[in-house]
Design a protein around this motif. Structure first.
Motif, PDB file in Angstrom:
ATOM      1  N   ALA A 178       1.011  -1.149  -0.094  1.00  0.00           N
ATOM      2  CA  ALA A 178      -0.024   0.085  -0.130  1.00  0.00           C
ATOM      3  C   ALA A 178       1.094   1.444   0.193  1.00  0.00           C
ATOM      4  CB  ALA A 178      -0.927  -0.107   1.047  1.00  0.00           C
ATOM      5  N   LEU A 179       2.009   1.198   0.699  1.00  0.00           N
ATOM      6  CA  LEU A 179       3.071   2.205   0.832  1.00  0.00           C
ATOM      7  C   LEU A 179       3.480   2.742  -0.625  1.00  0.00           C
ATOM      8  CD1 LEU A 179       4.421   4.510   2.445  1.00  0.00           C
ATOM      9  CD2 LEU A 179       6.150   2.776   3.032  1.00  0.00           C
ATOM     10  N   LEU A 180       3.849   1.700  -1.269  1.00  0.00           N
ATOM     11  CA  LEU A 180       4.502   1.799  -2.580  1.00  0.00           C
ATOM     12  C   LEU A 180       3.436   2.371  -3.500  1.00  0.00           C
ATOM     13  CD1 LEU A 180       6.409  -1.705  -3.025  1.00  0.00           C
ATOM     14  CD2 LEU A 180       7.322   0.926  -2.743  1.00  0.00           C
ATOM     15  N   ILE A 181       2.208   1.948  -3.419  1.00  0.00           N
ATOM     16  CA  ILE A 181       0.926   2.355  -4.353  1.00  0.00           C
ATOM     17  C   ILE A 181       1.042   3.929  -4.029  1.00  0.00           C
ATOM     18  CG2 ILE A 181      -1.440   2.378  -4.954  1.00  0.00           C
ATOM     19  CD1 ILE A 181      -1.221  -0.916  -4.612  1.00  0.00           C
ATOM     20  N   TRP A 182       0.844   4.147  -2.779  1.00  0.00           N
ATOM     21  CA  TRP A 182       0.878   5.525  -2.072  1.00  0.00           C
ATOM     22  C   TRP A 182       1.838   6.528  -2.781  1.00  0.00           C
ATOM     23  CZ3 TRP A 182       3.938   8.622   0.802  1.00  0.00           C
ATOM     24  CH2 TRP A 182       3.239   9.898   1.277  1.00  0.00           C
ATOM     25  N   THR A 199       1.445   6.994  -6.536  1.00  0.00           N
ATOM     26  CA  THR A 199       0.391   7.695  -6.707  1.00  0.00           C
ATOM     27  C   THR A 199       0.640   9.337  -6.504  1.00  0.00           C
ATOM     28  OG1 THR A 199      -1.321   6.204  -6.076  1.00  0.00           O
ATOM     29  CG2 THR A 199      -2.012   8.413  -5.956  1.00  0.00           C
ATOM     30  N   GLN A 200       1.321   9.597  -5.463  1.00  0.00           N
ATOM     31  CA  GLN A 200       1.506  11.049  -4.945  1.00  0.00           C
ATOM     32  C   GLN A 200       2.861  11.588  -5.960  1.00  0.00           C
ATOM     33  OE1 GLN A 200       0.170  12.947  -2.495  1.00  0.00           O
ATOM     34  NE2 GLN A 200      -1.252  11.169  -2.659  1.00  0.00           N
ATOM     35  N   SER A 201       3.618  10.659  -6.550  1.00  0.00           N
ATOM     36  CA  SER A 201       4.424  11.328  -7.425  1.00  0.00           C
ATOM     37  C   SER A 201       3.677  11.794  -8.760  1.00  0.00           C
ATOM     38  CB  SER A 201       5.478  10.125  -7.751  1.00  0.00           C
ATOM     39  OG  SER A 201       6.267   9.801  -6.724  1.00  0.00           O
ATOM     40  N   LEU A 242      -7.242   5.789  -4.498  1.00  0.00           N
ATOM     41  CA  LEU A 242      -7.303   4.518  -4.459  1.00  0.00           C
ATOM     42  C   LEU A 242      -6.387   4.116  -3.247  1.00  0.00           C
ATOM     43  CD1 LEU A 242      -8.144   1.610  -4.861  1.00  0.00           C
ATOM     44  CD2 LEU A 242      -6.723   1.368  -6.598  1.00  0.00           C
ATOM     45  N   CYS A 243      -5.055   4.887  -3.150  1.00  0.00           N
ATOM     46  CA  CYS A 243      -4.126   4.552  -2.416  1.00  0.00           C
ATOM     47  C   CYS A 243      -4.614   4.763  -0.823  1.00  0.00           C
ATOM     48  CB  CYS A 243      -2.864   5.226  -2.562  1.00  0.00           C
ATOM     49  SG  CYS A 243      -2.995   7.048  -2.444  1.00  0.00           S
ATOM     50  N   SER A 244      -5.336   5.538  -0.568  1.00  0.00           N
ATOM     51  CA  SER A 244      -5.961   5.976   0.828  1.00  0.00           C
ATOM     52  C   SER A 244      -6.702   4.657   1.238  1.00  0.00           C
ATOM     53  CB  SER A 244      -7.037   7.253   0.721  1.00  0.00           C
ATOM     54  OG  SER A 244      -6.272   8.400   0.659  1.00  0.00           O
ATOM     55  N   PHE A 245      -7.565   4.081   0.228  1.00  0.00           N
ATOM     56  CA  PHE A 245      -8.493   3.045   0.853  1.00  0.00           C
ATOM     57  C   PHE A 245      -7.551   1.837   0.766  1.00  0.00           C
ATOM     58  CE2 PHE A 245     -10.789  -0.938  -0.342  1.00  0.00           C
ATOM     59  CZ  PHE A 245     -11.807  -0.749   0.451  1.00  0.00           C
ATOM     60  N   SER A 285      -5.502  14.899  -2.036  1.00  0.00           N
ATOM     61  CA  SER A 285      -5.652  13.659  -2.793  1.00  0.00           C
ATOM     62  C   SER A 285      -4.875  12.368  -2.100  1.00  0.00           C
ATOM     63  CB  SER A 285      -5.468  13.884  -4.263  1.00  0.00           C
ATOM     64  OG  SER A 285      -6.650  14.527  -4.958  1.00  0.00           O
ATOM     65  N   SER A 286      -5.105  12.264  -0.807  1.00  0.00           N
ATOM     66  CA  SER A 286      -4.422  10.941   0.037  1.00  0.00           C
ATOM     67  C   SER A 286      -2.878  11.321   0.670  1.00  0.00           C
ATOM     68  CB  SER A 286      -4.513   9.833  -1.005  1.00  0.00           C
ATOM     69  OG  SER A 286      -5.633   9.435  -1.377  1.00  0.00           O
ATOM     70  N   PHE A 287      -2.558  12.523   0.376  1.00  0.00           N
ATOM     71  CA  PHE A 287      -1.418  13.081   0.983  1.00  0.00           C
ATOM     72  C   PHE A 287      -1.276  12.259   2.322  1.00  0.00           C
ATOM     73  CE2 PHE A 287       2.129  15.269   3.094  1.00  0.00           C
ATOM     74  CZ  PHE A 287       3.218  15.005   2.396  1.00  0.00           C
ATOM     75  N   PHE A 288      -2.323  12.479   3.149  1.00  0.00           N
ATOM     76  CA  PHE A 288      -2.265  12.602   4.609  1.00  0.00           C
ATOM     77  C   PHE A 288      -2.834  11.090   5.083  1.00  0.00           C
ATOM     78  CE2 PHE A 288      -2.031  17.123   4.369  1.00  0.00           C
ATOM     79  CZ  PHE A 288      -1.279  17.616   5.242  1.00  0.00           C
ATOM     80  N   ALA A 289      -3.118  10.288   4.159  1.00  0.00           N
ATOM     81  CA  ALA A 289      -3.329   8.944   4.530  1.00  0.00           C
ATOM     82  C   ALA A 289      -2.249   8.247   5.214  1.00  0.00           C
ATOM     83  CB  ALA A 289      -3.793   8.134   3.283  1.00  0.00           C
ATOM     84  N   LEU A 290      -1.215   8.476   5.198  1.00  0.00           N
ATOM     85  CA  LEU A 290      -0.274   7.919   5.998  1.00  0.00           C
ATOM     86  C   LEU A 290      -0.348   8.188   7.459  1.00  0.00           C
ATOM     87  CD1 LEU A 290       2.882   7.747   3.998  1.00  0.00           C
ATOM     88  CD2 LEU A 290       1.298   5.998   4.317  1.00  0.00           C
TER      89      LEU A 290
END
Length: 380
Positions: free
Chosen positions: A166-170, A173-175, A205-208, A265-270
């Motif tokens: 999931a971290l790799l996908i995040w 995505t962020q890149s 999707l990476c957030s989910f 768009s999902s940056f703070f998901a971590l």
């Protein structure tokens, strides 16, 4: 196929009230900007777009926890999810359409009615604008059975590999999103580029997946970790502080990373994941505070609060237009109390009875249903 359960699904009522807080932040962001309240609150409590990421992470977490180590009947899962989100969603859509003087077209209505508006610019915010996130959530529901089948087939696979994937996908995505924010492509609000970066389901999707992997970690090895439980409240508060600091210093983060960031768009998901995780692990004291009946009720009503905010605001504004001019803070507070009351009524008179009816009639297999609290803490 009749699913089987190998262990009791843990109760996660302590997470429910967090949904109300996140939904309230979105409402403040949309309709409270001209108030002194908005100006006096920390940035973390006025950052509506960022809070939508919290909903997506929480959704992934809850779905994986609720179905971990269980066989899943796909048709039952889809019916369960549809009846969870659809009734209030369509009430909000019809209510919003009643006030539309522009933008109500066959295309916009068809896309919103089929939960597809977030896929097709320029329609994500058409009609009832908060519905774009439910469109994204519907995509997550569509792929969830495949993910659940994967985790239940690979029970011996360590949660570390799930989190790492999931971290790799995040990161990927962020890149991509950061690259799309370059001036050569990004043209600002109400453009194709803005819709693609901020509302397109693949962007979130990476957030989910981060939430989903966190649910796997929770289910595998930390339910009975007394040491983590003992310090969970401390870890939870530390994580909240880190979230607040990070949201407050978005420009500094961009300077450090040397590029623009799609924070909405999902940056703070971590950071949202550990907050959810430690709250779920929760010691007795933390659970008692967050799982008090009234706070749980607010959390259960938060879906209605979120999806009804726009039509309720328009109706409230029209109803109070003939009244003497009021202080903006008083007006917003009155609107928020009204919206909250409507949301609680909708939960008690529509959502909860419908869920109970489905259970009684066994239209959805009881073995595949999530516990009541799990059904009420998911975003749309």
């Amino acid at each position: 196929m009749q699913p089987t359960t190998t262990k009791k699904t843990p109760r996660l009522e302590s997470l429910t009230f967090l949904r109300f807080i996140a939904a309230a932040v979105v409402v403040i962001y949309h309709f409270g900007r001209d108030t002194q309240l908005f100006k006096s609150l920390p940035v973390a409590l006025t950052s509506g777009p960022i809070m939508v990421t919290f909903f997506f992470v929480l959704s992934g977490f809850v779905i994986s926890v609720s179905h971990y180590n269980r066989a899943v009947c796909t048709s039952d899962f889809y019916r369960n999810r549809f009846f969870r989100i659809a009734p209030i969603y369509f009430i909000a859509l019809i209510w919003a359409c009643a006030y539309q003087s522009t933008g109500l077209t066959t295309t916009s209505l068809a896309l919103s009615a089929t939960f597809l508006q977030s896929w097709i610019p320029p329609y994500p915010l058409s009609l009832n604008s908060p519905g774009w996130s439910i469109s994204v959530e519907a995509f997550f529901y569509a792929i969830s059975p495949a993910l659940l089948l994967l985790i239940n087939k690979e029970k011996k696979r360590s949660w570390i590999s799930w989190v790492a994937s999931a971290l790799l996908i995040w990161m990927l995505t962020q890149s991509i999103l950061s690259a799309l924010l370059a001036p050569e492509f990004y043209k600002g609000f109400k453009t194709f580029s803005h819709d693609l970066i901020n509302y397109f389901p693949a962007s979130h999707l990476c957030s989910f997946l981060i939430g989903f992997s966190g649910g796997v970690a929770y289910s595998q090895n930390n339910l009975e970790n007394k040491k983590i439980q003992a310090y969970s409240a401390v870890f939870f508060l530390i994580t909240l502080a880190m979230i607040g600091i990070a949201i407050q210093n978005q420009q500094s983060i961009e300077r450090i990373l040397g590029s623009r960031i799609a924070f909405g768009s999902s940056f703070f998901a971590l950071l949202f994941l550990p907050a959810i995780y430690f709250c779920a692990v929760g010691d007795v004291f933390l659970r008692k505070i967050l799982a008090t009946p009234f706070l749980v009720l607010l959390g259960e009503a938060s879906y209605s609060l979120y999806i009804l905010q726009k039509p309720a605001y328009i109706a409230f504004t029209k109803a109070t237009s003939s009244m003497p001019q009021q202080n903006s803070d008083i007006k917003f507070l009155a609107y928020f109390v009204t919206l909250t009351t409507i949301s609680i009524i909708c939960y008690l008179m529509i959502e909860k009875p419908l869920t109970n009816l489905l259970k009684r009639n066994k239209k959805i297999s009881p073995a595949t249903e999530e516990n009541k609290e799990h059904q009420t803490i998911q975003q749309r």
